[in-house]
Scaffold this motif. Structure first.
Motif, PDB file in Angstrom:
ATOM      1  N   UNK A 142       0.946  -1.243  -0.012  1.00 47.76           N
ATOM      2  CA  UNK A 142       0.014  -0.126   0.054  1.00 47.76           C
ATOM      3  C   UNK A 142       0.785   1.192   0.187  1.00 47.76           C
ATOM      4  N   UNK A 143       0.541   2.341  -0.631  1.00 46.12           N
ATOM      5  CA  UNK A 143       0.913   3.585  -0.712  1.00 46.12           C
ATOM      6  C   UNK A 143      -0.367   4.615  -0.320  1.00 46.12           C
ATOM      7  N   UNK A 144       0.355   5.909   0.364  1.00 39.24           N
ATOM      8  CA  UNK A 144      -0.698   6.579   0.520  1.00 39.24           C
ATOM      9  C   UNK A 144      -0.170   8.175  -0.059  1.00 39.24           C
ATOM     10  N   UNK A 145      -0.926   8.597  -0.418  1.00 42.19           N
ATOM     11  CA  UNK A 145      -0.600  10.022  -1.137  1.00 42.19           C
ATOM     12  C   UNK A 145      -1.488  10.993  -0.534  1.00 42.19           C
ATOM     13  N   UNK A 146      -0.956  12.142   0.330  1.00 42.74           N
ATOM     14  CA  UNK A 146      -1.784  13.085   0.811  1.00 42.74           C
ATOM     15  C   UNK A 146      -1.995  14.241  -0.125  1.00 42.74           C
ATOM     16  N   UNK A 147      -3.448  14.389  -0.382  1.00 42.35           N
ATOM     17  CA  UNK A 147      -3.973  15.196  -1.228  1.00 42.35           C
ATOM     18  C   UNK A 147      -4.181  16.751  -0.764  1.00 42.35           C
ATOM     19  N   UNK A 148      -3.876  16.713   0.623  1.00 44.77           N
ATOM     20  CA  UNK A 148      -3.541  18.175   1.162  1.00 44.77           C
ATOM     21  C   UNK A 148      -2.348  18.486   1.654  1.00 44.77           C
ATOM     22  N   UNK A 149      -1.346  18.145   1.179  1.00 44.10           N
ATOM     23  CA  UNK A 149      -0.083  18.209   1.546  1.00 44.10           C
ATOM     24  C   UNK A 149       0.432  19.804   1.538  1.00 44.10           C
ATOM     25  N   UNK A 150      -0.145  20.625   1.033  1.00 45.86           N
ATOM     26  CA  UNK A 150       0.133  22.066   0.826  1.00 45.86           C
ATOM     27  C   UNK A 150      -0.427  22.831   2.170  1.00 45.86           C
ATOM     28  N   UNK A 166       3.817   8.403   0.051  1.00 48.65           N
ATOM     29  CA  UNK A 166       4.861   8.030  -1.199  1.00 48.65           C
ATOM     30  C   UNK A 166       6.210   8.936  -1.375  1.00 48.65           C
ATOM     31  N   UNK A 167       7.258   8.372  -1.470  1.00 47.06           N
ATOM     32  CA  UNK A 167       7.529   7.174  -2.046  1.00 47.06           C
ATOM     33  C   UNK A 167       7.452   5.821  -1.179  1.00 47.06           C
ATOM     34  N   UNK A 168       7.194   6.064   0.245  1.00 53.51           N
ATOM     35  CA  UNK A 168       7.259   5.021   0.951  1.00 53.51           C
ATOM     36  C   UNK A 168       6.248   4.013   0.603  1.00 53.51           C
ATOM     37  N   UNK A 169       6.211   2.589   0.796  1.00 52.64           N
ATOM     38  CA  UNK A 169       5.409   1.678   0.676  1.00 52.64           C
ATOM     39  C   UNK A 169       5.256   0.779   1.584  1.00 52.64           C
ATOM     40  N   UNK A 170       4.284   0.058   2.038  1.00 54.98           N
ATOM     41  CA  UNK A 170       3.893  -0.839   3.127  1.00 54.98           C
ATOM     42  C   UNK A 170       3.431  -2.153   2.867  1.00 54.98           C
ATOM     43  N   UNK A 171       3.956  -3.241   3.444  1.00 54.61           N
ATOM     44  CA  UNK A 171       3.390  -4.482   2.962  1.00 54.61           C
ATOM     45  C   UNK A 171       3.525  -5.335   4.482  1.00 54.61           C
ATOM     46  N   UNK A 172       3.349  -6.343   4.638  1.00 56.10           N
ATOM     47  CA  UNK A 172       3.410  -7.024   5.925  1.00 56.10           C
ATOM     48  C   UNK A 172       3.985  -8.509   5.703  1.00 56.10           C
TER      49      UNK A 172
END
Length: 215
Positions: A87-95, A160-166
């Protein structure tokens, strides 16, 4: 008579040309498409974390205002076909991020913005993966940055660019699983009241995109 002869000659030449293209070699083509496992990703409650109504009088004027942790379920279903995915998460309110608002133990990559009202930044929130399981087996989060090496994680999710797994073993290697259940925990922190425009309603407006990808 010349015209008729010309027509007859043309037909003979055409027949000769077609005969010259005949061959005793044919081509066999074998086709098909192998597709990734068909995995579905879903979040409980449509992925909405609702803090409801917060009275402005509850907020500190000079300090950041942490709120209680709220959770929603995370489910990944790949049917009967195990797969390695992340999984990756992108912040749409990063600003709108307020630097340092999450406090110690968090990096700025783990700080997601809560939007802005009247040009004033509302706050931030963290995202943490918890209680990961597959067929009753406990899984542990791992992460990597870009295409780097996998490493152990405490579940706090950086953007992102961090990616998570298990993993299901002791080494930081993604497990191949058909189903995943877990919890996404969110903890919001509201900005100092003196930094907000409290002459109007201030809406918490955090938005992030969660993307499932195959490894």
């Amino acid at each position: 008579m010349k015209k008729l002869a010309g027509l007859t000659m043309g037909a003979i030449c055409l027949a000769a040309s077609l005969t010259a293209q005949a061959t005793d070699v044919a081509q066999l083509v074998v086709r098909g498409t192998i597709v990734p496992a068909a995995c579905n990703l879903s979040l409980g409650g449509g992925g909405i974390i609702d803090y409801g109504t917060i009275r402005s009088g509850e907020l500190s004027q000079t300090a950041y205002n942490p709120r209680e942790e709220k959770v929603t379920s995370l489910v990944v279903n790949c049917g009967t076909t195990p797969a390695k995915f992340g999984l990756t998460l992108t912040d749409l309110q990063a600003g709108s991020k307020v630097s340092g608002i999450l406090g110690s133990g968090y990096s700025e990559a783990q700080n997601y913005g809560l939007g802005a009202v009247s040009g004033r930044r509302t706050g931030g929130y963290s995202v943490t993966l918890k209680d990961l399981r597959s067929s009753g087996v406990t899984l542990h989060p791992i992460m990597r940055v870009g295409s780097g090496a996998w490493q152990h994680s405490d579940g706090k999710v950086a953007q992102v660019p961090s990616q998570y797994s298990w993993r299901n073993g002791s080494t930081a290697t993604p497990a191949s699983i058909a189903q995943l259940t877990g919890v996404i925990a969110v903890k919001a922190v509201i900005n100092k009241a003196q930094a907000l425009d409290l002459t109007r309603d201030v809406t918490l407006d955090g938005r992030a995109t969660l993307v499932l990808s195959y490894i």
